[in-house]
Design an enzyme around this catalytic site. Structure first.
Site, PDB file in Angstrom:
ATOM      1  N   PHE A 142      -8.391  -1.871  -2.611  1.00 31.14           N
ATOM      2  CA  PHE A 142      -9.130  -1.757  -1.350  1.00 31.14           C
ATOM      3  C   PHE A 142      -9.694  -0.345  -1.282  1.00 31.14           C
ATOM      4  O   PHE A 142      -9.004   0.587  -0.886  1.00 31.14           O
ATOM      5  CB  PHE A 142      -8.198  -2.029  -0.176  1.00 31.14           C
ATOM      6  CG  PHE A 142      -8.891  -2.417   1.109  1.00 31.14           C
ATOM      7  CD1 PHE A 142     -10.265  -2.577   1.170  1.00 31.14           C
ATOM      8  CD2 PHE A 142      -8.151  -2.642   2.258  1.00 31.14           C
ATOM      9  CE1 PHE A 142     -10.905  -2.955   2.344  1.00 31.14           C
ATOM     10  CE2 PHE A 142      -8.770  -3.016   3.451  1.00 31.14           C
ATOM     11  CZ  PHE A 142     -10.149  -3.173   3.491  1.00 31.14           C
ATOM     12  N   TYR A 181      13.800   9.942   2.502  1.00 26.39           N
ATOM     13  CA  TYR A 181      13.175   8.948   1.623  1.00 26.39           C
ATOM     14  C   TYR A 181      14.097   7.747   1.407  1.00 26.39           C
ATOM     15  O   TYR A 181      13.982   6.736   2.099  1.00 26.39           O
ATOM     16  CB  TYR A 181      12.747   9.567   0.281  1.00 26.39           C
ATOM     17  CG  TYR A 181      11.754   8.681  -0.429  1.00 26.39           C
ATOM     18  CD1 TYR A 181      10.387   8.854  -0.260  1.00 26.39           C
ATOM     19  CD2 TYR A 181      12.173   7.610  -1.221  1.00 26.39           C
ATOM     20  CE1 TYR A 181       9.480   8.001  -0.873  1.00 26.39           C
ATOM     21  CE2 TYR A 181      11.275   6.764  -1.828  1.00 26.39           C
ATOM     22  CZ  TYR A 181       9.932   6.958  -1.653  1.00 26.39           C
ATOM     23  OH  TYR A 181       9.034   6.104  -2.241  1.00 26.39           O
TER      24      TYR A 181
END
Length: 396
Positions: free
Chosen positions: A73, A234
């Site tokens: 995209f 994370y």
């Protein structure tokens, strides 16, 4: 037009078509220099235009002479305005693949959507018949769910308590403290919806339903674990919950592929400079220290080196694929070596604005960041006029 990097925070607003082309050519030359790989011949790469996805497409094509379909995209160029770098990367890849006599076509659109899945299935059916490797390498902050219509946005937050640690502004080199407030349940749910394994599973289900998976087909998605230094924000944060879901999905997909003799893997990769990682507090400082050490040890890898090693030494070595106790391929093995992590942890304590130029590789970090957008490549004249309007052959 003369194209220069224009920065806004952790984003570069411009990209250089000739630089992106050089980036792709450099990666192709690296793969060719390492010799042939007895790999898949018909490959679908979902998220094919940058980073690990692009490296996977290049390695498949120029290591194994594979025909490839790439889904991504990206923003195309307009007169006076550059495309996103992935557009230029993909244009360069297709051009080089066609010169080499390789099949290569691309689809530009939202890979989460039913429409883009349908276009991809139809293209495979028409041109390749079936695929024997599916790489899933999407990195999007937003997902419009194709069934519920809900727009999910991922967040980067710790879970349970506020996270405070050092970070660096890689533009200025200033090392500061950063605090991130903890996630709520909606943050976690939304991040898992965007970055977890549901869409990967949807792709494989759709391909299988229409008999587009070859016997023995393999699918690989990419993940990251990282060190204890970054785990609060994370691996033990919202992104970590999504990665846990992605990794669990590999087992579900493998079960669904048993009748084909197929298998799904998650490859845990090394920390690299990407547009996404540059926006994560703590990560740029960690990477700048890590790179200094790994380069000194002679074990530093960029995207293409890592993926070429994954394909040659793990996926297609002719031997059983080695995995860890959770069934994951570990291509982050060099990063996570005890001696390297001990050195990073020691330097972390010493890292300040004043010491970082000597103990870290911030210059290498900045160079890698600019490379993402086609800047700072040797052999490119950045003072020359560049044609920003570049087409991708297979996209009309």
């Amino acid at each position: 037009m003369i194209i220069e990097p224009r920065m806004r925070g952790f984003i570069c607003l411009t990209s250089h078509p000739k630089g992106c082309e050089q980036n792709v050519k450099n990666q192709i030359e690296y793969v060719k220099s390492k010799g042939p790989i007895e790999g898949a011949k018909k490959v679908l790469v979902i998220g094919a235009s940058t980073g690990f996805g692009l490296a996977s497409r290049i390695t498949s094509a120029f290591g194994s002479n594979a025909g490839t379909i790439g889904v991504f995209f990206e923003k195309p160029p307009t007169e006076g305005k550059t495309a996103s770098p992935g557009w230029y990367n993909s244009a360069a890849f297709e051009s080089e693949a066609h010169k080499a006599g390789l099949y290569a076509k691309s689809i530009n659109g939202d890979a989460f959507s039913d429409e883009i899945k349908r276009q991809t299935l139809d293209l495979i059916k028409a041109d390749l018949g079936q695929v024997d490797l599916i790489i899933y390498s999407l990195a999007s902050p937003v997902r419009l769910h194709p069934v519920t219509g809900v727009l999910h946005r991922s967040t980067l937050k710790p879970i349970g308590s506020t996270f405070t640690n050092k970070t660096v502004d890689f533009h200025t080199g200033n090392v500061t403290q950063v605090s991130i407030e903890p996630a709520n349940e909606d943050d976690i749910t939304n991040t898992v919806a965007v970055m977890g394994g549901e869409d990967w599973s949807m792709w494989i289900d759709a391909l299988k339903k229409e008999n587009l998976l070859a016997p023995g087909a393999t699918t690989v998605a990419y993940s990251y674990i990282g060190p204890s230094l970054t785990e609060a924000v994370y691996r033990k944060g919202t992104i970590g919950r999504a990665k846990d879901n992605l990794e669990a999905t590999a087992f579900t997909i493998t079960d669904s592929l048993k009748d084909l003799g197929g298998k799904a893997y998650v490859s845990v990769n090394k920390a690299l400079v990407t547009q996404a990682s540059s926006a994560i507090p703590v990560i740029p400082l960690y990477i700048s220290l890590l790179y200094k050490i790994m380069k000194a040890e002679g074990v530093h890898e960029g995207c293409i080196e890592q993926i070429q090693r994954l394909f040659q030494d793990r996926l297609y070595s002719g031997k059983p694929i080695p995995t860890d106790e959770k069934g994951r391929i570990r291509i982050d093995d060099w990063e996570m070596r005890d001696d390297i992590q001990e050195k990073v942890a020691k330097l972390w304590l010493e890292a300040t604005t004043e010491t970082l130029p000597a103990i870290g590789d911030l210059a290498g970090y900045r160079n890698d960041f600019l490379n993402l957008f086609g800047f700072e490549f040797a052999g490119v004249d950045y003072n020359a006029d560049a044609n920003e309007v570049v087409e991708i052959t297979s996209i009309k």
